[in-house]
Design a protein around this motif. Sequence first.
Motif, mmCIF file in Angstrom:
data_model
loop_
_atom_site.group_PDB
_atom_site.id
_atom_site.type_symbol
_atom_site.label_atom_id
_atom_site.label_comp_id
_atom_site.label_asym_id
_atom_site.label_seq_id
_atom_site.Cartn_x
_atom_site.Cartn_y
_atom_site.Cartn_z
ATOM 1 N N LYS A 86 1.333 -1.082 -0.158
ATOM 2 C CA LYS A 86 -0.222 -0.114 0.178
ATOM 3 C C LYS A 86 0.957 1.617 0.078
ATOM 4 O O LYS A 86 0.226 3.024 -0.237
ATOM 5 N N GLU A 87 1.965 1.169 0.738
ATOM 6 C CA GLU A 87 2.915 2.527 0.310
ATOM 7 C C GLU A 87 3.253 2.818 -1.068
ATOM 8 O O GLU A 87 3.575 3.352 -0.811
ATOM 9 N N LEU A 88 2.974 1.713 -2.400
ATOM 10 C CA LEU A 88 3.278 2.234 -3.234
ATOM 11 C C LEU A 88 3.160 2.407 -4.270
ATOM 12 O O LEU A 88 1.321 1.493 -3.919
ATOM 13 N N SER A 89 2.715 2.968 -5.413
ATOM 14 C CA SER A 89 1.601 2.824 -6.576
ATOM 15 C C SER A 89 2.453 2.355 -7.696
ATOM 16 O O SER A 89 3.344 1.875 -7.536
ATOM 17 N N GLU A 90 1.221 2.576 -9.008
ATOM 18 C CA GLU A 90 1.488 1.496 -9.547
ATOM 19 C C GLU A 90 2.552 2.724 -10.905
ATOM 20 O O GLU A 90 3.984 2.734 -10.541
ATOM 21 N N SER A 91 2.804 4.144 -10.961
ATOM 22 C CA SER A 91 3.177 5.119 -10.716
ATOM 23 C C SER A 91 4.730 4.504 -10.107
ATOM 24 O O SER A 91 5.990 5.074 -10.979
ATOM 25 N N ASP A 92 5.428 4.454 -9.141
ATOM 26 C CA ASP A 92 6.543 4.185 -8.290
ATOM 27 C C ASP A 92 7.055 3.156 -8.758
ATOM 28 O O ASP A 92 8.231 3.278 -9.023
ATOM 29 N N VAL A 93 6.290 1.867 -8.973
ATOM 30 C CA VAL A 93 6.495 0.660 -9.870
ATOM 31 C C VAL A 93 7.294 1.068 -11.490
ATOM 32 O O VAL A 93 8.177 1.200 -12.070
ATOM 33 N N LEU A 94 6.811 1.975 -11.675
ATOM 34 C CA LEU A 94 6.685 2.068 -12.712
ATOM 35 C C LEU A 94 8.565 3.079 -13.623
ATOM 36 O O LEU A 94 9.074 3.411 -14.256
#
Length: 124
Positions: A86-94
């Motif tokens: 939950k601390e991360l988003s799809e944008s963070d991964v990309l």
Amino acid sequence: MTDTLPPLARELGFERGMKCWFRDLPDDVRKAIAPEKAGMEELAAPSAGIEGALIFVESRETLDKELGAFHELLDTNGFVWVAYGKELSESDVLDAASPCDMVHAGGVTLAGGRAIKLAHRPGH
């Protein structure tokens, strides 16, 4: 011959005989993928020629470190699923994938969260 590949392994693109690496798999996900029963070659640590990986990460720091450390070990046609908390988003991964020359190649709901499939940018 009957296909004995577990449904989750098949959904994620893993195949019998594939050289795989897994990081911090929850027990229920490991059981659902069943790499040993599916005939995958599970590596103890990342090494050259990884064909498929699934990593669970909880922080951006861990994500950056893991992708940076092993993306070059992926086979040309290899992939990595990044399951994130939950601390991360799809944008963070990309964003973390971009310097590694990796692109979005799919997504699923996994272990109550999201996972994004990354693959080398074509021509890598």
